[in-house]
Design a protein around this motif. Structure first.
Motif, PDB file in Angstrom:
ATOM      1  N   UNK A   1      22.250  -6.641 -43.138  1.00 17.05           N
ATOM      2  CA  UNK A   1      21.239  -5.960 -42.311  1.00 17.05           C
ATOM      3  C   UNK A   1      19.852  -6.567 -42.502  1.00 17.05           C
ATOM      4  N   UNK A   2      19.594  -7.111 -43.669  1.00 14.25           N
ATOM      5  CA  UNK A   2      18.285  -7.693 -43.961  1.00 14.25           C
ATOM      6  C   UNK A   2      18.124  -9.084 -43.355  1.00 14.25           C
ATOM      7  N   UNK A   3      19.222  -9.846 -43.287  1.00 13.09           N
ATOM      8  CA  UNK A   3      19.114 -11.269 -42.945  1.00 13.09           C
ATOM      9  C   UNK A   3      19.448 -11.622 -41.498  1.00 13.09           C
ATOM     10  N   UNK A   4      20.189 -10.770 -40.781  1.00 15.97           N
ATOM     11  CA  UNK A   4      20.682 -11.174 -39.463  1.00 15.97           C
ATOM     12  C   UNK A   4      20.279 -10.198 -38.362  1.00 15.97           C
ATOM     13  N   UNK A   5      20.217 -10.733 -37.141  1.00 10.37           N
ATOM     14  CA  UNK A   5      19.910  -9.969 -35.928  1.00 10.37           C
ATOM     15  C   UNK A   5      18.553  -9.269 -36.028  1.00 10.37           C
ATOM     16  N   UNK A   6      17.578  -9.951 -36.612  1.00 11.27           N
ATOM     17  CA  UNK A   6      16.276  -9.332 -36.844  1.00 11.27           C
ATOM     18  C   UNK A   6      15.517  -9.050 -35.544  1.00 11.27           C
ATOM     19  N   UNK A   7      15.774  -9.819 -34.490  1.00 14.98           N
ATOM     20  CA  UNK A   7      15.109  -9.547 -33.211  1.00 14.98           C
ATOM     21  C   UNK A   7      15.592  -8.234 -32.589  1.00 14.98           C
ATOM     22  N   UNK A   8      16.809  -7.844 -32.910  1.00 11.30           N
ATOM     23  CA  UNK A   8      17.353  -6.607 -32.354  1.00 11.30           C
ATOM     24  C   UNK A   8      16.950  -5.377 -33.163  1.00 11.30           C
ATOM     25  N   UNK A   9      16.623  -5.553 -34.427  1.00  7.72           N
ATOM     26  CA  UNK A   9      16.412  -4.423 -35.326  1.00  7.72           C
ATOM     27  C   UNK A   9      15.350  -3.431 -34.849  1.00  7.72           C
ATOM     28  N   UNK A  10      14.212  -3.870 -34.270  1.00  9.20           N
ATOM     29  CA  UNK A  10      13.205  -2.874 -33.829  1.00  9.20           C
ATOM     30  C   UNK A  10      13.580  -2.163 -32.535  1.00  9.20           C
ATOM     31  N   UNK A  11      14.606  -2.619 -31.838  1.00 11.04           N
ATOM     32  CA  UNK A  11      14.954  -2.056 -30.529  1.00 11.04           C
ATOM     33  C   UNK A  11      15.660  -0.709 -30.666  1.00 11.04           C
ATOM     34  N   UNK A  12      15.367   0.189 -29.713  1.00 12.55           N
ATOM     35  CA  UNK A  12      16.091   1.447 -29.646  1.00 12.55           C
ATOM     36  C   UNK A  12      17.545   1.169 -29.240  1.00 12.55           C
ATOM     37  N   UNK A  13      18.464   1.948 -29.782  1.00 11.83           N
ATOM     38  CA  UNK A  13      19.870   1.770 -29.408  1.00 11.83           C
ATOM     39  C   UNK A  13      20.064   1.917 -27.902  1.00 11.83           C
ATOM     40  N   UNK A  14      19.295   2.798 -27.311  1.00 11.72           N
ATOM     41  CA  UNK A  14      19.442   3.043 -25.871  1.00 11.72           C
ATOM     42  C   UNK A  14      19.029   1.836 -25.028  1.00 11.72           C
ATOM     43  N   UNK A  15      18.243   0.926 -25.603  1.00 13.40           N
ATOM     44  CA  UNK A  15      17.757  -0.232 -24.863  1.00 13.40           C
ATOM     45  C   UNK A  15      18.614  -1.485 -25.083  1.00 13.40           C
ATOM     46  N   UNK A  16      19.471  -1.461 -26.088  1.00 16.48           N
ATOM     47  CA  UNK A  16      20.278  -2.649 -26.399  1.00 16.48           C
ATOM     48  C   UNK A  16      21.427  -2.775 -25.401  1.00 16.48           C
ATOM     49  N   UNK A  17      21.623  -3.979 -24.896  1.00 20.14           N
ATOM     50  CA  UNK A  17      22.704  -4.246 -23.948  1.00 20.14           C
ATOM     51  C   UNK A  17      23.664  -5.281 -24.534  1.00 20.14           C
ATOM     52  N   UNK A  18      24.787  -5.435 -23.871  1.00 19.92           N
ATOM     53  CA  UNK A  18      25.762  -6.440 -24.300  1.00 19.92           C
ATOM     54  C   UNK A  18      25.161  -7.842 -24.255  1.00 19.92           C
ATOM     55  N   UNK A  19      24.276  -8.062 -23.291  1.00 16.26           N
ATOM     56  CA  UNK A  19      23.624  -9.366 -23.177  1.00 16.26           C
ATOM     57  C   UNK A  19      22.730  -9.649 -24.379  1.00 16.26           C
ATOM     58  N   UNK A  20      21.999  -8.628 -24.830  1.00 18.83           N
ATOM     59  CA  UNK A  20      21.168  -8.799 -26.025  1.00 18.83           C
ATOM     60  C   UNK A  20      22.016  -9.236 -27.218  1.00 18.83           C
ATOM     61  N   UNK A  21      23.158  -8.588 -27.367  1.00 17.73           N
ATOM     62  CA  UNK A  21      24.038  -8.880 -28.506  1.00 17.73           C
ATOM     63  C   UNK A  21      24.600 -10.296 -28.404  1.00 17.73           C
ATOM     64  N   UNK A  22      25.007 -10.694 -27.202  1.00 13.99           N
ATOM     65  CA  UNK A  22      25.562 -12.039 -27.029  1.00 13.99           C
ATOM     66  C   UNK A  22      24.508 -13.102 -27.329  1.00 13.99           C
ATOM     67  N   UNK A  23      23.292 -12.890 -26.864  1.00 13.02           N
ATOM     68  CA  UNK A  23      22.219 -13.858 -27.134  1.00 13.02           C
ATOM     69  C   UNK A  23      21.965 -13.964 -28.635  1.00 13.02           C
ATOM     70  N   UNK A  24      21.940 -12.824 -29.318  1.00 12.79           N
ATOM     71  CA  UNK A  24      21.703 -12.826 -30.767  1.00 12.79           C
ATOM     72  C   UNK A  24      22.808 -13.575 -31.506  1.00 12.79           C
ATOM     73  N   UNK A  25      24.042 -13.377 -31.069  1.00 17.82           N
ATOM     74  CA  UNK A  25      25.176 -14.084 -31.684  1.00 17.82           C
ATOM     75  C   UNK A  25      25.089 -15.584 -31.411  1.00 17.82           C
ATOM     76  N   UNK A  26      24.725 -15.942 -30.173  1.00 15.41           N
ATOM     77  CA  UNK A  26      24.589 -17.371 -29.832  1.00 15.41           C
ATOM     78  C   UNK A  26      23.531 -18.046 -30.707  1.00 15.41           C
ATOM     79  N   UNK A  27      22.404 -17.362 -30.901  1.00 19.22           N
ATOM     80  CA  UNK A  27      21.330 -17.933 -31.715  1.00 19.22           C
ATOM     81  C   UNK A  27      21.753 -18.076 -33.174  1.00 19.22           C
ATOM     82  N   UNK A  28      22.457 -17.092 -33.684  1.00 13.99           N
ATOM     83  CA  UNK A  28      22.912 -17.163 -35.069  1.00 13.99           C
ATOM     84  C   UNK A  28      23.949 -18.264 -35.253  1.00 13.99           C
TER      85      UNK A  28
END
Length: 348
Positions: free
Chosen positions: A87-114
């Motif tokens: 939780x400390x090291x990965x997906x840091x761009x998503x961490x401040x986002x509200x759960x209601x605002x996160x989409x599947x596209x956000x998750x895919x982009x984060x995975x691609x970057x990692x």
């Protein structure tokens, strides 16, 4: 309405109920003021104006924290420490986002970057925890993330000669752990939890494990699985050395460091301490010991789990087996080998 209580400091405090977590623990928001009236006014204003909290109002970071807290009573300290690290090291761009605002596209982009600078295994582990958190606190979000393809690992299983070299070069601190792992199949955490009283005249009782928690403290817990609690027979020479060992209570980190330094300075291929356990299983299997018994004394839950290990450990034996097969027929037909200069007669 909650009433204010006077504190030893002279201030007044009101606690306003917020929510009950997955462990049935109630959480409150605290309001403190110099006077009773002020404290109660602050609490009343908060209760009047706040919106009813839903899980989707949480940020991803808050959801991670809540998920990890809810699992702390049922998972091992080392697993919790691993979750906190993820939780400390990965997906840091998503961490401040509200759960209601996160989409599947956000998750895919984060995975691609990692995936650009991390191994497929690391990406899959990080995504696995993310998936569990979102499934718990926002179950309505459907996402089928495309993950990096698994890379088939390259295993280096030590030979008897490799382990003999290590034993001959080992200091008193690491020699006994090598003996227990290679000739008893004990895990690193199990060795670090042993006491001299665990040894008998025939072997050792394995019934606990030592792990590091998220605060770097050594914690003694039950074995990794129910099958991990077992009796392991050992050679008399190993029992004798173990009973006189002076380093009971060593941490897994210290043990691993000692082993890595020994491997680095010895003339052997690089392999991890855990591969000594795989050597133990593959040697017994190759010498005809029934798989059920190997699983029992090695602490594997089922023979199927053991077979998953053999998929790579037995490859270390494959070359010698192949050579034996070839040698059988080379010997059988050594007199039937065609002379390279001999011409083949054309049949009539």
């Amino acid at each position: 309405m909650a009433k204010a209580k006077k504190l030893k400091s002279g201030n007044w405090r009101v606690l306003v109920y917020e929510y009950t977590d997955e462990q049935n623990k109630r959480h409150y928001k605290s309001f403190t003021a110099p006077t009773k009236k002020e404290a109660e006014y602050m609490a009343a204003d908060y209760a009047l104006n706040r919106k009813e909290e839903t899980y989707e109002d949480l940020t991803l970071k808050e959801a991670y924290e809540r998920y990890i807290a809810s699992k702390s009573a049922v998972l091992s300290p080392s697993t919790i420490a691993g979750y906190k690290k993820l939780s400390k090291n990965y997906f840091q761009k998503l961490m401040p986002m509200k759960l209601s605002k996160i989409t599947a596209k956000h998750i895919q982009i984060a995975v691609n970057e990692m995936s650009a600078d991390h191994s497929p295994k690391s990406v899959r582990n990080a995504h696995g925890l993310l998936h569990s958190v979102i499934r718990t606190y926002r179950p309505g979000l459907e996402f089928n993330t495309t993950l990096p393809q698994k890379i088939k690992p390259q295993y280096t299983i030590p030979t008897t000669d490799d382990i003999t070299i290590l034993l001959n070069n080992a200091n008193d601190k690491i020699r006994v752990p090598i003996l227990l792992a290679s000739q008893g199949g004990l895990r690193r955490s199990e060795i670090c939890a042993l006491t001299v009283d665990d040894f008998t005249d025939l072997g050792v009782n394995v019934n606990k494990a030592a792990v590091m928690d998220s605060d770097k403290n050594l914690v003694i817990k039950t074995t990794k699985t129910v099958a991990g609690t077992r009796f392991v027979p050992l050679p008399q020479s190993v029992i004798a050395e173990a009973k006189s060992w002076q380093y009971f209570g060593m941490s897994p980190t210290v043990l691993q460091g000692q082993f890595n330094r020994l491997v680095d300075k010895s003339d052997v291929p690089h392999f991890s301490f855990h591969k000594l356990r795989h050597y133990f299983a593959s040697e017994l299997h190759a010498n005809g010991v029934p798989d059920k018994y190997i699983a029992e004394i090695g602490g594997w839950e089922t023979v199927e789990v053991l077979h998953n290990i053999y998929q790579h450990t037995l490859k270390d034996k494959q070359k010698s087996m192949t050579d034996k097969v070839i040698n059988v027929f080379n010997t059988n037909f050594k007199n039937a080998t065609r002379n390279a200069t001999q011409k083949i007669k054309t049949p009539i």
